[in-house]
Every structure is written in structure tokens, then in C-alpha cells.
Design an enzyme around this catalytic site. Sequence first.
Site, PDB file in Angstrom:
ATOM      1  NE  ARG A 174      -4.091  -1.984   1.562  1.00  0.00           N
ATOM      2  CZ  ARG A 174      -5.264  -2.570   2.344  1.00  0.00           C
ATOM      3  NH1 ARG A 174      -5.384  -1.957   3.508  1.00  0.00           N
ATOM      4  NH2 ARG A 174      -6.011  -3.168   1.788  1.00  0.00           N
ATOM      5  CE1 TYR A 187      -1.901  -0.543  -7.883  1.00  0.00           C
ATOM      6  CE2 TYR A 187      -2.042  -1.957  -9.610  1.00  0.00           C
ATOM      7  CZ  TYR A 187      -1.330  -1.020  -9.050  1.00  0.00           C
ATOM      8  OH  TYR A 187      -0.240  -0.527  -9.916  1.00  0.00           O
ATOM      9  CD  GLU A 188      -1.502  -3.878  -3.701  1.00  0.00           C
ATOM     10  OE1 GLU A 188      -1.878  -4.725  -2.681  1.00  0.00           O
ATOM     11  OE2 GLU A 188      -0.891  -4.574  -4.811  1.00  0.00           O
ATOM     12  N   GLY A 189      -6.606  -2.359  -2.267  1.00  0.00           N
ATOM     13  CA  GLY A 189      -7.601  -1.889  -1.629  1.00  0.00           C
ATOM     14  C   GLY A 189      -8.088  -0.508  -2.081  1.00  0.00           C
ATOM     15  CD  GLN A 207      -5.996   1.686   1.353  1.00  0.00           C
ATOM     16  OE1 GLN A 207      -5.117   1.663   2.449  1.00  0.00           O
ATOM     17  NE2 GLN A 207      -6.033   0.596   0.595  1.00  0.00           N
TER      18      GLN A 207
END
Lengths: 598, 598
Positions: free
Chosen positions: A297, A441-443, A448
Amino acid sequence: MPTYKAPLEDFDFLYNEFLDLGACAELPSMAEASPDVVEAVLSEAAKVAETVLQPLNAIGDEIGCRLDEASGEVSMPDGFATAYRDYCDSGWTGLVADPDYGGQGLPSFVGLAVSEMINAANASFAAYPGLTLGAYEVIHHHGTDEQKATYLPKMVSGEWGGTMNLTEPHCGTDLGLLRTRAEPADDGSYRITGKKIWISAGEHDMVDNIIHLVLARTPDAPAGTRGISLFIVPKFLVNADESLGERNGVKCVGLEKKMGIKASATCEMEYSDAVGYLIGEENRGLAAMFTMMNAARLVTGIQGLGMASAAYQAAVSFARERLQGRSLAGPKYPDQPADPILVHPDVRKMLLISRASIEGARALGLYTGVQLELEFRHPDAAVRRQAGYWVALMTPIIKAYFTDLGTEVANLGMQVHGGAGYVRDTGVEQFARDVRITQIYEGTNGVQALDLVGRKLIANQGENLKAFFTPVMHFIGEHDGQSELAEFIGPLKDSAQLLQDTTAWVYQHMSKNPLEAGAAGTDYLRLFALTAMAFMWARMAVIACRRLDEGGGKTVFYQAKLDTARFFMTRMLPETTSLAAKVRAGAGPLMDFNDEAF
Amino acid sequence: MPTYKAPLEDFDFLYNEFLDLGACAELPSMAEASPDVVEAVLSEAAKVAETVLQPLNAIGDEIGCRLDEASGEVSMPDGFATAYRDYCDSGWTGLVADPDYGGQGLPSFVGLAVSEMINAANASFAAYPGLTLGAYEVIHHHGTDEQKATYLPKMVSGEWGGTMNLTEPHCGTDLGLLRTRAEPADDGSYRITGKKIWISAGEHDMVDNIIHLVLARTPDAPAGTRGISLFIVPKFLVNADESLGERNGVKCVGLEKKMGIKASATCEMEYSDAVGYLIGEENRGLAAMFTMMNAARLVTGIQGLGMASAAYQAAVSFARERLQGRSLAGPKYPDQPADPILVHPDVRKMLLISRASIEGARALGLYTGVQLELEFRHPDAAVRRQAGYWVALMTPIIKAYFTDLGTEVANLGMQVHGGAGYVRDTGVEQFARDVRITQIYEGTNGVQALDLVGRKLIANQGENLKAFFTPVMHFIGEHDGQSELAEFIGPLKDSAQLLQDTTAWVYQHMSKNPLEAGAAGTDYLRLFALTAMAFMWARMAVIACRRLDEGGGKTVFYQAKLDTARFFMTRMLPETTSLAAKVRAGAGPLMDFNDEAF
């Protein structure tokens, strides 16, 4: 086509004047990281980014990755494999890796600076070593000694790649729903079966082997996220003598066509009785994977920053060269047919929003990189814990805010170009397409925000928050009342106060109604991010003021820092008041709306 | 792939309850525009958009236009020519055109509603009839009777297309620099020579002839914008018997590869001794072209709105279907494996920002469309003038704000989709790429802001501004003190006051320093736009309140209007306070920055 010039002067300023590296002095990683070494590493990385990777960026976009459906092989665009081999041979894949496995063991904040440059030059390319490093970290933290010895050296050298396999067609954010199965075999290994989608670097022709980290369920695993285990599934099995053995039961069966990062292979992977090796404990796979997710992240945030930086540079070049119209105050270059568009306030505003976003974020990213290094490598547990509070709090903020600014700045870069910005040959619209994925992406950035409000604010009995406010208040106290700094300290103080008040409001309301956490979400995160940026800009302004007073040279550089700080405080930070008002509107206006009426 | 459902219920509400059409009653255009006719026209247009044009949208993006370099012919993607023929045969190209030339003479606000639907379904397609209509309007306003008789009927029928040729490689915004030459010939015509770029619909295979309107300089023309004349340059010359004659000296020599609207042919046009006919007076070409530019700017705003609407619909469908995670308040659909993501406050926020932007903009666009109709067609000069003030003021606001919201909403639509939003097959990322050009062409949004602050605020002795504030203040006065409306009237009142104060500040400061106009620019424009949106939402809320009180049905619809108005006031309008603060920061932070340091 854009050219890229790495921001070495800014890195130099941040490392040598801005970052407080005192606390890192005892770390083994710092033994090798003298200012001279760091400077040499960064200037070498700059060369790779500028001369090798950047020229491949447009080619990657144009050609993209291609899948041979029969064989499941993915071929990279021309030039990528050679560039990757050079990259590995020069040791970049091992920059921050453990020397026990062939790495150079440099501190992770040096890695972040290199990552910014590589992403600025060629975000698609950056995905491959980035994913490998993520997989390396999981195995390094959670693998057995044998697993480490088997996989890490060739991942560090870049001969083998790594991936993370989380998403399935029906589950992305909500991993509790995942279905990929892991059946135990007699030899202690497992047989993995299932389909994974959106696997970056899942298949390509730049490495000899690919080490997939795959989340799956064992037969008796509990439902939900508590029944997920993590497995190493190499593309080629590895023999006892370290040579490559049989092809494993994993195959790329699809390649996504995407808006951007077209040279980053986004694969649909099919696992059919593939041999997998449990990593860490059964049912504890998600926690192990999250070791990698948090670092990923931060790096995703840095990707946003890198592309913003490249887009800004392109916009500045264009604004200097493009002659169009006259200054509103009268011709500035009367001997030319028109003034460069840099004279127009609106163009300057777009450039300064970009600049203030980029340089503030660069400072915040490296500041957090130092905390990351302390969290993972400091011998004193109390120091590790304290640094961890900052990192925990800032991870969702950096991921979301940096990627938001990445998209914003890339679009401002296009806008400065006018019509030329929309034409593919100019190259700047590629940044806007490429960077857009980083908000997802990556959450997603919404996830977040929920991580920040619903988890990080509450966790550790408020220590996360204190890790932010204590240094901010200390800094304000140190400089409050110094009249030449008032224009920086004043707005920071107001913003910090507003953030504290808003935080109290959110705390109070979400304790009664958990939906308030989600409703505050992205607005609260942005309020926090802007306050953290104000902290960075005020710190940089203090240094710049001092240097200008001393008169020791680099006047243009320090004056620009001061002017950008001033721009940030007067033209960007005021957004905080609106954000606070939006947060205080609460969940009502969101939740009362009739579902059927959307 | 997205499906599109035209917002007929909302159009119905706007036409029959929201718009004040009383002042239009005397117009000939209204004679044919009874509520029944308008409803029938809009529902027919909806069918075309939904069933003919929308299914071609992805094909257009995938295939794009292709140029045969030898012949200079441009071929359209499969299906476009047939769809275009149907479109013409059904009379859509003549919808708002003069009945004297074969048009249906419907009011232009009906045209705007149709335009929204066509653009929502297929923005690339919409460019072709859109450009033709623009060229039609210039010839209709400025052409001789002979020119009108020669060109207009076949442009109205859609058999011939039209274009506008302004930009050259070295000049876009700053047309004073243009170089294309027009040499007078003995027969009263001219010979046009030069290169034009970014000519939308410049060449394609859907029409028999293309009527180019070209800006050029005659040999003795003064330098700058006062020496520009406008010419009709048909692709094929037209014989006296109206048949097509010789091929003229104009050719497409290049086709841009763009980020989006790939089925809209963006051509590089080469004029070599092409026969051209002067339209209007020599050296007055820019003014004539601007007849078209102002209408084009409104339509560009509507394009942004249309694509926003399509993206919103796709996001709503996805949010209803995608099961992922649980409501923060506990499972809402415990019998399903997860809740639809519509339960999450952040997803709802993205949808409601989209909805409030779209419906508010739709109201503002049609409200302005009524004024446009009055400005151009009302028999009373005083009414025409008064309506013109509103149109003059709102044109840059609508162009810039609607296209900004187009990009914002298209990106929110992607964001709601998560990873699926970035994948081309989902179709939603196309909206984000297609809509992006609307912030750039027809004058960048920065140019619109300068037009608003530097020109429209000052023009007509402040009458433009009065045309906005008078009805706003009247409306506030009418409803102030009604407690059930306070939540709408209060914020509108505050926002109008803030806008007035900020306007006074800008006036005062730009009279001393013209750079202040550019510095206020985009922030001031957005402050104005949000206030205008608040006016629209408050008006809609008043109607919705009344209808709900009356209890006459359509409760879900009116309640949704009220809830969206509430969302706008509490969650979007607060941005105004930050915008005002940014404006008041003035030009200093922008202009003081050292040019060399960028």
C-alpha cells in the site's frame, strides 16, 4: 513524448536536511547508507529510470502484453526483457533485501525513493520487481528456513519473479468469500485448485520461474477470513539441487485488457491440483499476506507520486515552450509572437498544485519510510512499537491520498497541454490512464478510508493518533510566535485543531452508529492527509527560511520551497474547512436515501 | 457492458413542473412543442439512444476511425453509417432547425435534452450531427440567401456534414496567430491554403459532402484576431443544379490517435488552393464563428452531463449486484453470502455525488436552454436582451462545470466498480476516457473561467450578474422563513451571499491587477456553479415538498428529489467556503513563484 528527469536535488534536500535519521543510526541498514552511498545509489537509479525505462514506457502502452492461449505463455513488449535483465544485473531487485540472501540491505526509505523514479519512468515495468519484492517479504517474514533458502536468493537476484494471488471472480475486497481449495497431500504439501483473477505479473517471459503466493482454504477450514491459508505455488517445482523441475499445475488462462499499465500483465490464473507449500500456520494466511499488503500500500502511494512527478515535468516543459496568448498584465515577451503559457495564472495554478502535492508527498513518504525502517529493524522494541503507530496510521492515508493526487496531477498535466494532452503521441494522457489503477488496487481508496477511521483511529488505545499529533504539536510549540514563520505555523495550527475537533466528532458519532465511520471516510482521510502535508510543508519552510537567512547558496531552490509552502498554505490547505463540514453532515444524508430510488 | 436507460421521468418533471415556459408561449417554436409532442419526441430519442447508438459505443472505441492515407478517405467503425442513415431518416438532424430549410423548428431546450441522451449513449457518434448543427447555425445566421439555399437543406437532412476549422499547429486558444491564407479569385470566391488540425468530423464516409467552415486571412488583413475571415469550403463543389461537382482542394492528411472518443474522427486537414466562399464580412470571421462557439460550449457541457449520466447508471447497477462485505451496521441481507455494496456509506456517497451533480446540472442546462430560446427567438428585443445576459453568464459556467463533473462522475463510476472498472470489457472506463476531452475542447476550462471573470462579469454594465442574482434573491425572498424549506433556502442564501462578497473582492482586486482575474479563475467559476446548482436544487426541493404534501403520487420520485437536494446542501455545497478562501488568496502565491524554478 515526455522525458523524465529524476528529482535528485529534492531527494538530496530530504535526506540531508529534512529527515531526522538520528534514530536510525544504530541500524545495520544504515551502516552501508552513508550520504555518499545514498547519493550514488539514487543517481544511478535516476540514470536507469531516465535512459532505460522511460524510453520503453510508450512502447509498453502501445504493444502491451500478449497471451498465447494455447501455451498460456505471456510475452512482454519489445525491449522489456533486456531492460529487466540489466535491471537485475545492476542489483536493483536486491536493493533493500536481506544480505543473507544476496541483497544489499539498504534502508527501505532509499528503496522508496528508487521506487518513485522507476514508477515515474515506467509504471508497468515497476510492477514486476515490485511484486517480487512483496512476495519476498512475505516469505522472509513467514517462511521456514528451508523455504527462504529455496526461494529467496533467486527472487533477490531477479531470476525468479513473485506474485500475490488474492482476488477471485466473486471476491476482491471481501476475501472471506474465497473458494480456492488446498487439499493436503501425503508428503506434507498441498494440492491447490481454483481460479484467481487480476494477478499482476502472473505470467511473463522475463524470468525463469514465478513464485505465486496463493490464498486458499484447507478442507476443514472455518468459513470467512479465519479459514484462509497461504501457500507458495511455484510455476516450476524446484528440485533438491535447486534446479528447476516439473511444470506445476498453474496456468495463465486470460489477460485483461485495461485502461492503462498495459505492459503490466494482469492475469487470470487457473490452479489445477498445483503443488503448494503452506507458509506460516494454517488459517493464518490473511495475516501473513497483510505483511505484504501494508508495504504494498505504501508502494502504491509512491506509484501515484511517481507518475504525478512525470506528468508535472511534462506539463512544465510544455508550458515553457508553447507560445499562446499574452499575459493579462501585458506582453511579457513582446519580441515573440505570443507569450509562453507559463505566464497565465491558471496554468501556474495547475503547475503549483502539482508541485506542492508532489514535493509534500515525497517528504511525507520518506518521513514514513524512516518510521517503517525503525518499525521493522530497530533493536529496541519500544522504538519499533512507536514507529509502528505512525506507519499504521499513515499507510491508508498515503495509499489513498498519494494515488488521488496522482490522478489529479496527471489530469492537470493533460489540461496544461490543452488539445495536445488528449493526443496519444504527446504521451501525457498515458500517465492519467496508468495512474488511475492506483486508486483502485491494493484496496480501493474507500477501503483505505474505512481502514483509517474504523480501525486505525481506534487501535492501540489512541497511540496511533498520538504518534501523529505529538510531533506536530511539539513542532508548532517550537516555532509558534516566530513572526517570519507565522504564515506557515498558523495554518498548520488551525488545521491540526480542526482535525482534532473533527476526530472527536467522528469518534463520538461512530460509537453510536458504526455507519458514521464509513460516512466520514474519504473526506476525513483527505482532511488528515492535508494536515499531514501542512506539517511537512511547514517543516520544509522552516529549513528553507533558515538557509535563506544564512545565505549559503542554492537560493533558487530554497526560495522555491518557501514559495511552494506558501502556495500550499493559502491555495490548497483551505480545502480542510469544507472537508470538516462534509464530515459533520454525518451519515444521514447518505443512508436515508431510498435504495430503490438510485 | 453498460446499458443505458434515458432519464425520461426526470425530463418529464423538468418540462412540466420545473421550467417556467410561460415566457416562451408566444414563440413559433413552442407552437409545435406541446407537452405531448415533447414527451413523444423525447421517448423516441430515448429509443434511438438506448437501442441503436449505445450498442455501438464499445465497437466505436475498439475499432475507431481508419484513414486510408493514399486517398485521404476515413472509414467509420462497423454499424455507424447505417445508424447515421437511420438517424437522419428519422429527422433527428433537423430537430431544432429552421422549417424553411426542412427542419422541425422545435425549441432548442428540447434539442439539449435529446443531445444529452445521444451523448450518454455514444459520444463519438454525437459529434457528427453536433458539428453539422454548429456549421448550420453559422451559415443560418451569417450566410447569404444563396448560401443558405445551397447548403442548409442537405445539412438539415443530414445528407451533408459540417465542420469548424479553427486550430492550426501553432495556435489553438490564441487564434490571432493563425496563418491559413485566402487569396481572392476573379469570380468573387477565394483560394484557401493552409493546414488545420484537430478538426472533428473533418472526413468520414457517412455523408455525401462535407461543408467545412474555415478561418483564414486575406492578403491585406490586419494582424491578430481582427484580420480573420470565415469561409465555406465544401469537400465537393456544388453545381448550379445542386448536384455535386468537382472534388475541392481539401484533404484529410492525418488522423489523431486519442485517449478516447475514438470513433470521432479528429482530422488534420490540408487546404491547397481550395475554393472557398466568404461568409459574412471580411475580417469579421471570428465573431461569426463565435455564434457557433457559444452554442457549441453549451452542448459540450451537455456532453459531459450525458456521459456522467451513463456512468452513474452503470455504477448503480454494479452496486446493486455486487455482493461484497457486510453493512457496518450488521448484515442487511443475512441470507446472501454478502451484502450488495450499495449498503456501504462510501459507495452511496459516490452515487449521490453523481446523482446530485447530474440532476442539478440537467435542471440548470434546461433552464438555460429556455433562456437561449428566448434570446434567439423572442419577438421582444428587451426579452431577448435579458435572456442573453443569463446565457452569456452561464455559457462558460456550464461548459466548465458540467465537463468537470462529467470527468468526476465517470471516475466515480469506475471507482464504484473497483477493479472491474479498470477493465475495458466492463465499459465504464470508456466514459472516463471519452469525457476527458470535454474539459479541453471548445476552449479549455481555464479559458472558460477567464471568459467568466475577465469578460462576462464586466460586460453589459453588470446586467449579466443581475440576471442571475435577481431571480435567486426573489426566490429566496419568496420562501425565506418557511420552516420546512429552511434546510434548502438557508444554504442557498449563505452561498449567494458568499458569491456576492467574493465577486466584489474579485472586481476590486482585478481592477488594480488584471492577473487577479486569471488567479480567481477556475475556483471562482466553481463557486458560481455550485451556487447556481444550489438555486436549482432549492427550486426542485420546493416543488418536491409541495407534491409530497399534496400526496398525489410519485412519492418515491419526489422523496428522492428531496433527499438528493438535502445531500447536495449538506455534502457538496460546503465546498464553496474553501473556494472563496482560495480566491481570496489572490494572485500573489501564483505569480511570485520564480519561472526558472518550476
